[in-house]
Design an enzyme around this catalytic site. Structure first.
Site, PDB file in Angstrom:
ATOM      1  N   LYS A 108      43.913   8.518 -38.099  1.00  0.00           N
ATOM      2  CA  LYS A 108      42.179   8.745 -37.129  1.00  0.00           C
ATOM      3  C   LYS A 108      42.814   9.245 -35.750  1.00  0.00           C
ATOM      4  O   LYS A 108      42.665  10.675 -35.239  1.00  0.00           O
ATOM      5  CB  LYS A 108      41.441   8.222 -36.831  1.00  0.00           C
ATOM      6  N   SER A 109      44.284   8.955 -35.430  1.00  0.00           N
ATOM      7  CA  SER A 109      44.602   9.923 -34.147  1.00  0.00           C
ATOM      8  C   SER A 109      45.469  11.246 -34.022  1.00  0.00           C
ATOM      9  O   SER A 109      45.002  12.088 -33.050  1.00  0.00           O
ATOM     10  CB  SER A 109      46.021   8.602 -32.882  1.00  0.00           C
ATOM     11  N   ARG A 121      43.246  14.642 -32.811  1.00  0.00           N
ATOM     12  CA  ARG A 121      44.607  16.187 -31.417  1.00  0.00           C
ATOM     13  C   ARG A 121      44.441  17.075 -32.173  1.00  0.00           C
ATOM     14  O   ARG A 121      45.031  17.814 -32.047  1.00  0.00           O
ATOM     15  CB  ARG A 121      45.993  15.039 -31.393  1.00  0.00           C
ATOM     16  N   SER A 148      46.865   3.468 -21.683  1.00  0.00           N
ATOM     17  CA  SER A 148      45.684   4.215 -23.159  1.00  0.00           C
ATOM     18  C   SER A 148      45.895   5.661 -22.743  1.00  0.00           C
ATOM     19  O   SER A 148      46.360   6.260 -22.122  1.00  0.00           O
ATOM     20  CB  SER A 148      44.387   3.677 -21.893  1.00  0.00           C
ATOM     21  N   ASP A 183      44.714  -1.340 -31.607  1.00  0.00           N
ATOM     22  CA  ASP A 183      43.419  -1.690 -32.772  1.00  0.00           C
ATOM     23  C   ASP A 183      43.605  -2.676 -34.012  1.00  0.00           C
ATOM     24  O   ASP A 183      42.225  -3.098 -34.998  1.00  0.00           O
ATOM     25  CB  ASP A 183      43.412  -0.417 -33.489  1.00  0.00           C
ATOM     26  N   LYS A 231      36.148  -1.577 -26.565  1.00  0.00           N
ATOM     27  CA  LYS A 231      36.485  -0.830 -27.531  1.00  0.00           C
ATOM     28  C   LYS A 231      35.744  -0.673 -27.736  1.00  0.00           C
ATOM     29  O   LYS A 231      34.376  -1.064 -27.872  1.00  0.00           O
ATOM     30  CB  LYS A 231      37.941  -1.535 -28.610  1.00  0.00           C
ATOM     31  N   ARG A 260      35.977  -6.284 -28.657  1.00  0.00           N
ATOM     32  CA  ARG A 260      36.137  -7.145 -29.386  1.00  0.00           C
ATOM     33  C   ARG A 260      36.610  -8.661 -29.881  1.00  0.00           C
ATOM     34  O   ARG A 260      36.536  -9.209 -30.934  1.00  0.00           O
ATOM     35  CB  ARG A 260      37.627  -6.373 -30.234  1.00  0.00           C
ATOM     36  N   ARG A 318      35.776  -1.649 -37.237  1.00  0.00           N
ATOM     37  CA  ARG A 318      37.198  -2.671 -37.591  1.00  0.00           C
ATOM     38  C   ARG A 318      37.518  -4.131 -38.033  1.00  0.00           C
ATOM     39  O   ARG A 318      37.664  -4.346 -38.658  1.00  0.00           O
ATOM     40  CB  ARG A 318      38.501  -2.568 -36.185  1.00  0.00           C
TER      41      ARG A 318
HETATM   42  C1  S3P Z   1      44.152   5.975 -29.466  1.00  0.00           C
HETATM   43  C2  S3P Z   1      44.312   5.229 -28.437  1.00  0.00           C
HETATM   44  C3  S3P Z   1      43.808   3.994 -28.341  1.00  0.00           C
HETATM   45  C4  S3P Z   1      43.147   2.738 -29.631  1.00  0.00           C
HETATM   46  C5  S3P Z   1      42.117   4.259 -30.564  1.00  0.00           C
HETATM   47  C6  S3P Z   1      42.422   5.814 -30.653  1.00  0.00           C
HETATM   48  C7  S3P Z   1      44.698   7.364 -30.050  1.00  0.00           C
HETATM   49  O1  S3P Z   1      42.208   3.642 -27.352  1.00  0.00           O
HETATM   50  O2  S3P Z   1      42.568   2.007 -29.590  1.00  0.00           O
HETATM   51  O3  S3P Z   1      41.713   3.264 -31.036  1.00  0.00           O
HETATM   52  O4  S3P Z   1      44.245   7.923 -30.763  1.00  0.00           O
HETATM   53  O5  S3P Z   1      44.666   7.882 -28.408  1.00  0.00           O
HETATM   54  P1  S3P Z   1      43.286   3.644 -25.166  1.00  0.00           P
HETATM   55  O6  S3P Z   1      44.152   5.021 -25.138  1.00  0.00           O
HETATM   56  O7  S3P Z   1      42.147   3.262 -24.908  1.00  0.00           O
HETATM   57  O8  S3P Z   1      44.276   2.345 -25.583  1.00  0.00           O
END
Ligand code: S3P
Length: 446
Positions: free
Chosen positions: A29-30, A34, A176, A329, A356, A360, A403
């Site tokens: 997903k990340s 991007r 973060s 996560d 989150k 959570r 989740r």
């Molecule tokens: C993510 C960073 C995390 C994660 C989120 C995805 C990302 O959040 O919990 O599901 O893609 O950069 P934080 O940056 O707030 O920790």
């Protein structure tokens, strides 16, 4: 239509069958968010394979279109983006709705913050509760203006970006990746150097993709666990093909399901092994999990591997706070694994879990209570006292959190009584094929 418009749909998971077979989790997903944003910021054609087609990512695709990119789906997971390029985005006509997605909203705030356009950001009831001030603060330092925001800097937010963002050096107050990425994305249109310093290293997908597309970016150690990242502004991007590896945060669900369901043996294929994402795997191995890592290889610039997971005994462990960014996560599903372990598992330093998709920490504790699992919250630590099995039963409130939904369905595959979640709708945000994929391994839902 985004997932939050749908009405709640409860789902129950039943025990009884061993899980067997192979499963390739969806694209990360990340990296998917991007990849689309890189396509938006690059003139020419960016091809993406294995894109996660979950609601969160589809909202980012729509926002990229609203900002001037041509975004086209060519086939299953195969996408093409013709970007507008850094400095030449269009001002969106309506509000940008990111649904449930913190990543989409926050990264795009960075993009807009560094461009001379104005946009309104909105989302569902969950996203409207989440902190955005942490993102807006550095963007304001760079020259952006917050024209309006709900209480405490929450969504809906109208942000007026600057076409000439000031180069800044910024130490992030929380570890973060979303915050780090927002600053770097704003810094792309800056005439100078943007530096982000983080005390705990967070996932580095933005840095890797920026470098892959041609930016000059350095990342050096800072302190015991931190990083100092410096980006030269106004790079000349060249479009590059992207292959999206399988998401370790989605792999976590079938992985833990196999470990706790008697008789199971599951092969997880192509899971991304980026060291900043594999905290859960490290923890499960410490717990004595029967997981074998096979065929480590490079795909799309990331190390991936196949994981063979078998049911077996687990023991409670102490999970250090420093590991949190690498498994941020995965705590809900780790708490489920901990319930089936023998002994106490203490997960330390979980304050970020409170902000989150839901709180959570509270949601996991309430779900464990519903399932008759002995647990406690002490400060920012979660303690689960496992007894090798869980009673199950009860209904878990998911609070619009995918989740939480998947974690307690996994629990129901191995608990004595079935587990019901109040709403499965949000699973579509990150793992739209969860139900058929798990059913294919032998899971029973209904
Ligand atoms: C993510 C960073 C995390 C994660 C989120 C995805 C990302 O959040 O919990 O599901 O893609 O950069 P934080 O940056 O707030 O920790």
């Amino acid at each position: 239509m985004t997932a939050h418009a749908a009405s709640p749909s409860p789902l129950t998971a039943h025990a009884g069958t061993a899980l067997r077979g192979r499963l390739r989790p969806p694209g990360d997903k990340s990296i998917s968010h991007r990849s689309l944003i890189m396509g938006l910021l690059t003139v020419g054609e960016t091809r993406i394979e294995g894109l996660l087609e979950g609601d969160d990512v589809l909202n980012t695709a729509r926002a990229c279109r609203d900002l001037g990119a041509k975004v086209e789906r060519l086939g299953q997971g195969s996408w093409r983006v013709e970007g507008a390029g850094i400095g030449t985005l269009l001002e969106p006509r309506g509000a940008l709705d990111f649904g449930n997605a913190g990543t989409g909203a926050r990264l795009m705030m960075g993009v807009i913050g560094g461009h001379g356009i104005t946009a309104t950001f909105d989302g569902d009831a969950s996203l409207r509760k989440r902190p955005m001030k942490r993102i807006l603060d550095p963007l304001v330092l760079m020259g952006a203006e917050v024209l309006s925001a709900a209480d405490g800097g929450r969504l809906p937010v109208t942000l007026k970006g600057t076409g000439d963002p000031a180069p800044i050096e910024y130490r992030t107050p929380v570890p973060s990746a979303q915050l780090k990425s927002a600053i770097l994305l704003a810094g792309l249109n800056s005439p100078g150097r943007t530096t982000v310093i983080e005390t705990e290293a967070s996932r580095d997908h933005t840095e890797k993709l920026l470098a892959y597309f041609g930016a000059t970016i350095t990342s050096t150690p800072d302190g015991a666990h931190g990083r100092r990242i410096t980006l030269e502004g106004r790079p000349k991007f060249s479009p590059r093909p992207i292959i999206t590896p399988a998401d370790p945060s989605s792999a976590a669900f079938p992985l833990v399901a196999a470990l706790i369901t008697p008789g199971s043996e599951v092969m997880i294929e192509g899971m991304m092994m980026n060291p900043l994402r594999v905290g859960l795997l490290d923890t499960l191995l410490e717990m004595g999990a029967d997981i074998v890592v096979l065929d480590r290889r490079i795909e799309g610039g990331e190390e991936v591997a196949d994981l063979r997971a078998r049911h077996g005994a687990l023991r409670g462990v102490d999970v250090p706070a420093a590991r949190a960014p690498a498994m941020i996560d995965e705590y809900p599903i780790l708490a489920v694994a901990a319930a089936f372990a023998e002994g106490e598992t203490r997960m330390r330093g979980l304050s970020e879990l409170r902000v989150k998709e839901s709180d959570r920490l509270a949601a996991v504790a309430a779900g464990l209570d519903a399932a008759g699992v002995d647990n406690a919250i002490e400060g920012d630590d979660l303690i689960v006292r496992g007894r090798g099995r869980a009673r199950g039963g009860g209904v878990v409130a998911t609070h619009l959190d995918h989740r939480i939904a998947m974690s307690f369905l996994v629990m129901g595959l191995a608990s004595e009584k079935p587990m019901t979640i109040d709403d499965e709708t949000m699973i579509a945000t990150s793992f739209p094929t969860f139900k058929p994929a798990m059913t294919g391994l032998g899971a029973t839902f209904g």
